[in-house]
Motif scaffolding. Sequence first.
Motif, PDB file in Angstrom:
ATOM      1  N   LYS A   1       0.859  -1.182   0.000  1.00  0.00           N
ATOM      2  CA  LYS A   1       0.000   0.000   0.000  1.00  0.00           C
ATOM      3  C   LYS A   1       0.901   1.239   0.000  1.00  0.00           C
ATOM      4  O   LYS A   1       1.988   1.222   0.578  1.00  0.00           O
ATOM      5  N   ILE A   2       0.451   2.300  -0.655  1.00  0.00           N
ATOM      6  CA  ILE A   2       1.154   3.582  -0.656  1.00  0.00           C
ATOM      7  C   ILE A   2       0.379   4.545   0.234  1.00  0.00           C
ATOM      8  O   ILE A   2      -0.839   4.681   0.097  1.00  0.00           O
ATOM      9  N   ALA A   3       1.056   5.201   1.150  1.00  0.00           N
ATOM     10  CA  ALA A   3       0.414   6.172   2.046  1.00  0.00           C
ATOM     11  C   ALA A   3       1.195   7.479   1.986  1.00  0.00           C
ATOM     12  O   ALA A   3       2.331   7.558   2.459  1.00  0.00           O
ATOM     13  N   THR A   4       0.581   8.500   1.384  1.00  0.00           N
ATOM     14  CA  THR A   4       1.259   9.780   1.175  1.00  0.00           C
ATOM     15  C   THR A   4       0.767  10.831   2.162  1.00  0.00           C
ATOM     16  O   THR A   4      -0.426  10.936   2.430  1.00  0.00           O
ATOM     17  N   LYS A   5       1.719  11.609   2.662  1.00  0.00           N
ATOM     18  CA  LYS A   5       1.403  12.781   3.473  1.00  0.00           C
ATOM     19  C   LYS A   5       2.082  13.976   2.809  1.00  0.00           C
ATOM     20  O   LYS A   5       3.303  13.980   2.615  1.00  0.00           O
ATOM     21  N   ARG A   6       1.290  14.995   2.455  1.00  0.00           N
ATOM     22  CA  ARG A   6       1.831  16.128   1.693  1.00  0.00           C
ATOM     23  C   ARG A   6       1.865  17.371   2.579  1.00  0.00           C
ATOM     24  O   ARG A   6       0.858  18.062   2.728  1.00  0.00           O
ATOM     25  N   ALA A   7       3.040  17.627   3.178  1.00  0.00           N
ATOM     26  CA  ALA A   7       3.184  18.839   3.979  1.00  0.00           C
ATOM     27  C   ALA A   7       3.377  20.057   3.087  1.00  0.00           C
ATOM     28  O   ALA A   7       2.978  21.171   3.440  1.00  0.00           O
ATOM     29  N   ASP A   8       3.992  19.851   1.920  1.00  0.00           N
ATOM     30  CA  ASP A   8       4.182  20.929   0.946  1.00  0.00           C
ATOM     31  C   ASP A   8       3.023  20.887  -0.053  1.00  0.00           C
ATOM     32  O   ASP A   8       3.012  20.074  -0.979  1.00  0.00           O
ATOM     33  N   HIS A   9       2.072  21.765   0.117  1.00  0.00           N
ATOM     34  CA  HIS A   9       0.875  21.747  -0.735  1.00  0.00           C
ATOM     35  C   HIS A   9       1.109  22.378  -2.100  1.00  0.00           C
ATOM     36  O   HIS A   9       0.200  22.421  -2.926  1.00  0.00           O
ATOM     37  N   THR A  10       2.315  22.856  -2.366  1.00  0.00           N
ATOM     38  CA  THR A  10       2.619  23.389  -3.698  1.00  0.00           C
ATOM     39  C   THR A  10       3.095  22.293  -4.657  1.00  0.00           C
ATOM     40  O   THR A  10       3.259  22.544  -5.844  1.00  0.00           O
ATOM     41  N   PHE A  11       3.310  21.079  -4.120  1.00  0.00           N
ATOM     42  CA  PHE A  11       3.761  19.994  -4.992  1.00  0.00           C
ATOM     43  C   PHE A  11       2.689  19.680  -6.033  1.00  0.00           C
ATOM     44  O   PHE A  11       1.490  19.786  -5.765  1.00  0.00           O
ATOM     45  N   GLU A  12       3.132  19.273  -7.234  1.00  0.00           N
ATOM     46  CA  GLU A  12       2.236  19.160  -8.387  1.00  0.00           C
ATOM     47  C   GLU A  12       1.104  18.154  -8.227  1.00  0.00           C
ATOM     48  O   GLU A  12       0.042  18.306  -8.849  1.00  0.00           O
ATOM     49  N   LEU A  13       1.285  17.118  -7.410  1.00  0.00           N
ATOM     50  CA  LEU A  13       0.231  16.135  -7.177  1.00  0.00           C
ATOM     51  C   LEU A  13      -0.195  16.190  -5.715  1.00  0.00           C
ATOM     52  O   LEU A  13       0.635  16.371  -4.821  1.00  0.00           O
ATOM     53  N   ASP A  14      -1.512  16.009  -5.490  1.00  0.00           N
ATOM     54  CA  ASP A  14      -1.954  15.918  -4.096  1.00  0.00           C
ATOM     55  C   ASP A  14      -1.740  14.494  -3.603  1.00  0.00           C
ATOM     56  O   ASP A  14      -1.251  13.622  -4.341  1.00  0.00           O
ATOM     57  N   SER A  15      -2.114  14.228  -2.364  1.00  0.00           N
ATOM     58  CA  SER A  15      -1.813  12.929  -1.750  1.00  0.00           C
ATOM     59  C   SER A  15      -2.445  11.770  -2.510  1.00  0.00           C
ATOM     60  O   SER A  15      -1.794  10.755  -2.791  1.00  0.00           O
ATOM     61  N   THR A  16      -3.709  11.914  -2.868  1.00  0.00           N
ATOM     62  CA  THR A  16      -4.410  10.833  -3.580  1.00  0.00           C
ATOM     63  C   THR A  16      -3.776  10.587  -4.941  1.00  0.00           C
ATOM     64  O   THR A  16      -3.557   9.436  -5.352  1.00  0.00           O
ATOM     65  N   GLU A  17      -3.485  11.661  -5.659  1.00  0.00           N
ATOM     66  CA  GLU A  17      -2.878  11.519  -6.990  1.00  0.00           C
ATOM     67  C   GLU A  17      -1.502  10.866  -6.912  1.00  0.00           C
ATOM     68  O   GLU A  17      -1.142  10.037  -7.753  1.00  0.00           O
ATOM     69  N   LEU A  18      -0.725  11.225  -5.892  1.00  0.00           N
ATOM     70  CA  LEU A  18       0.606  10.628  -5.745  1.00  0.00           C
ATOM     71  C   LEU A  18       0.498   9.148  -5.359  1.00  0.00           C
ATOM     72  O   LEU A  18       1.282   8.311  -5.845  1.00  0.00           O
ATOM     73  N   ASN A  19      -0.456   8.803  -4.515  1.00  0.00           N
ATOM     74  CA  ASN A  19      -0.704   7.390  -4.199  1.00  0.00           C
ATOM     75  C   ASN A  19      -0.973   6.590  -5.470  1.00  0.00           C
ATOM     76  O   ASN A  19      -0.409   5.507  -5.694  1.00  0.00           O
ATOM     77  N   LEU A  20      -1.849   7.127  -6.330  1.00  0.00           N
ATOM     78  CA  LEU A  20      -2.218   6.425  -7.575  1.00  0.00           C
ATOM     79  C   LEU A  20      -1.034   6.337  -8.527  1.00  0.00           C
ATOM     80  O   LEU A  20      -0.781   5.280  -9.128  1.00  0.00           O
ATOM     81  N   ALA A  21      -0.270   7.426  -8.658  1.00  0.00           N
ATOM     82  CA  ALA A  21       0.853   7.438  -9.592  1.00  0.00           C
ATOM     83  C   ALA A  21       1.930   6.429  -9.179  1.00  0.00           C
ATOM     84  O   ALA A  21       2.445   5.669 -10.018  1.00  0.00           O
ATOM     85  N   LEU A  22       2.253   6.399  -7.881  1.00  0.00           N
ATOM     86  CA  LEU A  22       3.284   5.465  -7.420  1.00  0.00           C
ATOM     87  C   LEU A  22       2.774   4.034  -7.423  1.00  0.00           C
ATOM     88  O   LEU A  22       3.532   3.084  -7.684  1.00  0.00           O
ATOM     89  N   GLY A  23       1.461   3.838  -7.154  1.00  0.00           N
ATOM     90  CA  GLY A  23       0.875   2.505  -7.280  1.00  0.00           C
ATOM     91  C   GLY A  23       0.982   1.978  -8.694  1.00  0.00           C
ATOM     92  O   GLY A  23       1.343   0.815  -8.924  1.00  0.00           O
ATOM     93  N   ASP A  24       0.703   2.856  -9.671  1.00  0.00           N
ATOM     94  CA  ASP A  24       0.827   2.460 -11.073  1.00  0.00           C
ATOM     95  C   ASP A  24       2.269   2.097 -11.413  1.00  0.00           C
ATOM     96  O   ASP A  24       2.525   1.142 -12.170  1.00  0.00           O
ATOM     97  N   THR A  25       3.209   2.845 -10.856  1.00  0.00           N
ATOM     98  CA  THR A  25       4.632   2.542 -11.090  1.00  0.00           C
ATOM     99  C   THR A  25       4.978   1.143 -10.602  1.00  0.00           C
ATOM    100  O   THR A  25       5.678   0.381 -11.286  1.00  0.00           O
ATOM    101  N   VAL A  26       4.482   0.791  -9.415  1.00  0.00           N
ATOM    102  CA  VAL A  26       4.743  -0.552  -8.879  1.00  0.00           C
ATOM    103  C   VAL A  26       4.122  -1.614  -9.781  1.00  0.00           C
ATOM    104  O   VAL A  26       4.761  -2.616 -10.134  1.00  0.00           O
TER     105      VAL A  26
END
Length: 405
Positions: free
Chosen positions: A108-133
């Motif tokens: 499982k991927i669990a993202t915490k985004r302290a920097d809200h200026t990053f291009e993907l939010d937590s859900t999007e980053l979870n999905l992107a890294l899940g797809d990579t795996v």
Amino acid sequence: MVKYDEIMVRYGELSTKGKNRGFFINRLAKNIREVLADLTELKITAVRDRAHIVLNGADYAEVSWRLTKVFGIQNFSPSIKVKKDLTELSNTVVALFNEIYQEGMTFKIATKRADHTFELDSTELNLALGDTVFDHFTYAKVQMKKPDITLRVEVREDAIYLSYETIKGAGGMPVGTAGRGHLMLSGGIDSPVAGYLALKRGVEIEAVHFASPPYTSPGALKKAKDLAAKLTVFGGAIQFIEVPFTEIQEEIKAKAPQAYLMTLTRRFMMRVVDRIREERHGKVIINGESLGQVASQTLGSMAVINEVTNTPVIRPVVTMDKIEIIEIAEKIDTFNLSILPFEDCCTVFAPPSPKTNPKLENCLQYEKRFDVEGLVNRAVSGIMVTTITGENWDRQSTDEFADLL
């Protein structure tokens, strides 16, 4: 081989401390710095919800081993630092999974985004890294509840941090947050365990050891100091207070009935440690008495010995049997030191048949034969104070004691 850049430390009971939380966090940070003081390359910072230890090339295994002992830590996770770039992040995740992920495992991927200026939010980053795996591991399988591997992704201002291990800490309270106590540290099994249990609840201990040369040897003193050094791994440096006790013991032996030697000795010890506690701003006295274990540890004896002070006396092992105490001593690595054959003050003049139910009126009568105040004053004025740190203790075998035997 995974190379870690940082260790993220999560606090234990500190979440319940409200307005005092900052005090507890600062004390824990101080303790962590003391325990890791010789590893000068580390950078340690503590914030509201966690502490961060930047390794800067330090040996992760050594740092991790020490952190598991420090009271106040709930758990910690070693982390890999990655630039805030999706391609580099994805490549790092693939490289990490090549080392840790095996067929049949779930993740499982669990993202915490302290920097809200990053291009993907937590859900999007979870999905992107899940797809990579999934793209690189055809057997990959997601599981949201209790997966084999949880990859934690934390997006901060400076970088992205990846972690997948959560290592249990010692729990308890940071040493020093409950105030100071004075531990009567002999060379036996029980008193170091009592000290450990006091440390666990946040008590900063100063170790008071009674030495009676030539009746007690340099080996007995070294053993007591090394026992104190063993306790430093739980919260940092300990002040070791050596009390010259020969004059008092000789006076008692010369002027008191044999059956009362132990009771009178313990009453003097209690007076001395209480005076030291008062001068050094301690709140309590701590000792390793276990009910019924020896003659001086009956309820009757404890009551008579306690009569010389109004200071609270904490006995963390009082209800434990010897097997329970030994199990803790083995766990905290003091047992093998404690059983080395050096006599302490309580054993050198021990009578063959001590009173198990001494009478207070008898003690008061016998003590009229002594200059109690003078004896206590001279003992307290002659104390020697040493700062004991983990660096004082040679972690090698106890063979160094051989030439002292």
